[in-house]
Design an enzyme around this catalytic site. Sequence first.
Site, PDB file in Angstrom:
ATOM      1  N   TRP A 180     -27.988 -11.884  -9.692  1.00 50.26           N
ATOM      2  CA  TRP A 180     -27.880 -12.647 -10.939  1.00 50.26           C
ATOM      3  C   TRP A 180     -28.347 -14.083 -10.668  1.00 50.26           C
ATOM      4  O   TRP A 180     -27.911 -14.710  -9.695  1.00 50.26           O
ATOM      5  CB  TRP A 180     -26.421 -12.614 -11.405  1.00 50.26           C
ATOM      6  CG  TRP A 180     -26.147 -13.381 -12.667  1.00 50.26           C
ATOM      7  CD1 TRP A 180     -26.860 -13.312 -13.826  1.00 50.26           C
ATOM      8  CD2 TRP A 180     -25.078 -14.304 -12.894  1.00 50.26           C
ATOM      9  NE1 TRP A 180     -26.290 -14.134 -14.770  1.00 50.26           N
ATOM     10  CE2 TRP A 180     -25.194 -14.761 -14.226  1.00 50.26           C
ATOM     11  CE3 TRP A 180     -24.026 -14.782 -12.108  1.00 50.26           C
ATOM     12  CZ2 TRP A 180     -24.304 -15.673 -14.783  1.00 50.26           C
ATOM     13  CZ3 TRP A 180     -23.140 -15.684 -12.663  1.00 50.26           C
ATOM     14  CH2 TRP A 180     -23.287 -16.124 -13.987  1.00 50.26           C
ATOM     15  N   ASP A 261     -17.993  -9.630  -7.207  1.00 48.13           N
ATOM     16  CA  ASP A 261     -18.249 -10.104  -8.563  1.00 48.13           C
ATOM     17  C   ASP A 261     -18.202  -8.883  -9.467  1.00 48.13           C
ATOM     18  O   ASP A 261     -19.054  -7.992  -9.373  1.00 48.13           O
ATOM     19  CB  ASP A 261     -19.626 -10.777  -8.631  1.00 48.13           C
ATOM     20  CG  ASP A 261     -19.917 -11.318 -10.031  1.00 48.13           C
ATOM     21  OD1 ASP A 261     -19.052 -11.206 -10.917  1.00 48.13           O
ATOM     22  OD2 ASP A 261     -21.023 -11.864 -10.232  1.00 48.13           O
ATOM     23  N   LYS A 297     -18.239  -8.545 -21.034  1.00 49.18           N
ATOM     24  CA  LYS A 297     -18.960  -7.343 -21.429  1.00 49.18           C
ATOM     25  C   LYS A 297     -18.013  -6.198 -21.782  1.00 49.18           C
ATOM     26  O   LYS A 297     -18.168  -5.591 -22.830  1.00 49.18           O
ATOM     27  CB  LYS A 297     -19.895  -6.897 -20.289  1.00 49.18           C
ATOM     28  CG  LYS A 297     -21.269  -7.510 -20.331  1.00 49.18           C
ATOM     29  CD  LYS A 297     -21.333  -8.992 -20.066  1.00 49.18           C
ATOM     30  CE  LYS A 297     -21.088  -9.360 -18.630  1.00 49.18           C
ATOM     31  NZ  LYS A 297     -21.301 -10.791 -18.345  1.00 49.18           N
TER      32      LYS A 297
HETATM   33  N1  PLA Z   1     -21.800 -12.079 -12.708  1.00 49.94           N
HETATM   34  C1  PLA Z   1     -22.816 -11.287 -13.054  1.00 49.94           C
HETATM   35  C2  PLA Z   1     -23.350 -10.326 -12.063  1.00 49.94           C
HETATM   36  C3  PLA Z   1     -23.354 -11.363 -14.351  1.00 49.94           C
HETATM   37  O1  PLA Z   1     -24.361 -10.558 -14.677  1.00 49.94           O
HETATM   38  C4  PLA Z   1     -22.827 -12.278 -15.277  1.00 49.94           C
HETATM   39  C5  PLA Z   1     -23.394 -12.414 -16.668  1.00 49.94           C
HETATM   40  C6  PLA Z   1     -21.745 -13.074 -14.859  1.00 49.94           C
HETATM   41  C7  PLA Z   1     -21.263 -12.948 -13.566  1.00 49.94           C
HETATM   42  C8  PLA Z   1     -21.097 -14.101 -15.729  1.00 49.94           C
HETATM   43  O2  PLA Z   1     -20.597 -13.654 -16.909  1.00 49.94           O
HETATM   44  P1  PLA Z   1     -19.533 -14.465 -17.745  1.00 49.94           P
HETATM   45  O3  PLA Z   1     -19.368 -15.812 -17.159  1.00 49.94           O
HETATM   46  O4  PLA Z   1     -20.079 -14.501 -19.112  1.00 49.94           O
HETATM   47  O5  PLA Z   1     -18.295 -13.641 -17.631  1.00 49.94           O
HETATM   48  N2  PLA Z   1     -24.762 -12.138 -16.806  1.00 49.94           N
HETATM   49  C9  PLA Z   1     -25.397 -12.092 -18.143  1.00 49.94           C
HETATM   50  C10 PLA Z   1     -25.225 -13.375 -18.930  1.00 49.94           C
HETATM   51  C11 PLA Z   1     -24.812 -10.977 -18.967  1.00 49.94           C
HETATM   52  C12 PLA Z   1     -25.610 -14.649 -18.236  1.00 49.94           C
HETATM   53  O6  PLA Z   1     -26.653 -14.735 -17.561  1.00 49.94           O
HETATM   54  O7  PLA Z   1     -24.834 -15.597 -18.387  1.00 49.94           O
HETATM   55  C13 PLA Z   1     -26.898 -11.791 -17.902  1.00 49.94           C
HETATM   56  O8  PLA Z   1     -27.622 -11.626 -18.887  1.00 49.94           O
HETATM   57  O9  PLA Z   1     -27.292 -11.667 -16.733  1.00 49.94           O
END
Ligand code: PLA
Length: 451
Positions: A180, A261, A297
Site C-alpha cells: 500500500w 496490517d 472496508k
Molecule cells: N492498510 C492497507 C493495506 C490499506 O489498503 C488501507 C486503505 C489502509 C491500511 C488504511 O485504511 P483506513 O485508514 O481507511 O482504515 N487503502 C485504500 C484507501 C482502501 C487509501 O489508500 O487510503 C486503498 O485504496 O488502497
Amino acid sequence: MNPELTSSSSCSSSDRRISVLARHLVGVEMDSQNDSISAFPTSGSDSNSVFSHVVRGPEDPILGVTVAYNKDPSPVKLNLGVGAYRTEEGKPLVLNVVRKAEQLLVNDRSRVKEYLPITGLADFNKLSAKLMFGANSPAIQENRVTTVQCLSGTGSLRVGAEFLAKHYHQRTIYIPQPTWGNHPKVFTLAGLSVKTYRYYDPATRGLNFQGLLDDFGSAPSGAIVLLHACAHNPTGVDPTVKQWEQIRQLVRSKGLMPFFDSAYQGFASGSLDADAQPVRMFVADGGELLLAQSYAKNMGLYGERIGALSIVCKTADVASRVESQLKLVIRPMYSNPPIHGASIVAAILKDRDLYNEWTIELKAMADRIISMRHKLFEALRARGTPGDWSHIIKQIGMFTFTGLNPKQVAFMTKEYHIYMTSDGRISMAGLSSKTVPHLADAIHAAVTRVV
Ligand code: PLA
C-alpha cells in the site's frame, strides 16, 4: 533559553498573531514600521506571502485518482482507484446493520458526547481484540493484549510505529514489495527506517515465496516486518496457510517483530474467522506482535475513521506498561479518538443478532466482488484479449493487480475515462455488471494498441 518563550517576546508573537488575524478579517495590511493600516493587494504577485517559496505538492497516488475522476465530465467515467465498495448500481453502501446500530444509539437518551479516554471506548477495544484473536484466545484471557482505539487503519499503523520508534530496539521495518502506497510514508514519518522484502513475482503474478524467505532470513535479528493479514494490497496475492506457517517459524526463529496490517478482515474469504487465521497462528505461539485493524472496508465505515491498534505482549504487566506509553504517544497527537464510529462497531459486535446480520452483509460484499472477477475474466475471454488473465479470478480481496503498465493505464483513462492507480491496480469493488463490458473493452484496446 528559547527567546520565543520569554514573556516579552511571547507578547510580541501574540501581537503578531493578532495582526495576521486582523489582516485576514479586514483584508488590509498592517504596516510593521508605524502600525498604520494600508490597502492590502488583493490579487497579482504572491511575493508578500511568507509562504511564497512553497511548491505545490503532488496529489496522493491513490486519493488523487478520485480528484481527477471528479473533474471528468464524461457520463461513462468509472472510478476503480480507491478501494471503496460500490453496489451493483455503482453507489456507496451503508450497511443495514450500521443503520440499525445508529438508530439504537440515537434512541438511547443516556448517551452523551463526553471525551473518550485517551485509549478510546473500552468495549470497542475488547471486542476488536476478540474479533481478530478469537473468543478463546489465551493472550486475551491472560490480559497480555493491550488494545487502543485509533483513527482507522492508518492511525493505528502510525501510533504503533511511533511507539516502536520510541521503545523498541530495532528501528528498521521491512515492508513488502509492492505494498500500500502510504506504508513507507507512515513509517518513515513515525521515525522508522523502511526497507523492502520481495513479495510479488510479476512473471508468475503470484507470491515470490523464496524471495520473501531469503529476505527475512538475511534481515537483522529483531527487525520489524510488516505483514498484510489478508487480501494483500495491491497484489491480491496471499500466502497459503502452509506458507504462513513457514513464515511464522522463520519470523520467530530470527526474533523478527511482526506488525500485521488488517484492513480487509472478511473481504478475502467472506469469513471473519478464516481471514484472521494467519494472525491467530502468530498469537498461538505465545510470541509478541502488533496489529492494526480497520473497520473502513468490512463495516463500510470509511469516513468514521475507526480502527484499533493491539500489541500482544509476553505478560500482563508488560502489556499494561506498554499501554501507559501508548497513551503518551496519542495524547499530544489527537488527545483522544472520536466516539461515533467506535459506538457503532461496539453495538454490532456485542449483540449476537446484529453480529450475525453483519457477517451476512459482509459475505454478500465479498461474493459480489468475486462475481465481478468472474465477469471480467469471461468478458476478456469473449473478446479474445491476448494474455493469460486467470490472475483476475485467482487474486484475493478488493483489488486485481492487472499487470497493465502506466502507459496502458493512461490510455484507458484518456480514451475510456477509466480511473485507476498507475501501477495497474483496479478496485474490483468499484465494478458492476453494467460497467464490466466497458472495462473489458478498455483493457482489450490497451493491450492490443499500447505496448
Ligand atoms: N492498510 C492497507 C493495506 C490499506 O489498503 C488501507 C486503505 C489502509 C491500511 C488504511 O485504511 P483506513 O485508514 O481507511 O482504515 N487503502 C485504500 C484507501 C482502501 C487509501 O489508500 O487510503 C486503498 O485504496 O488502497
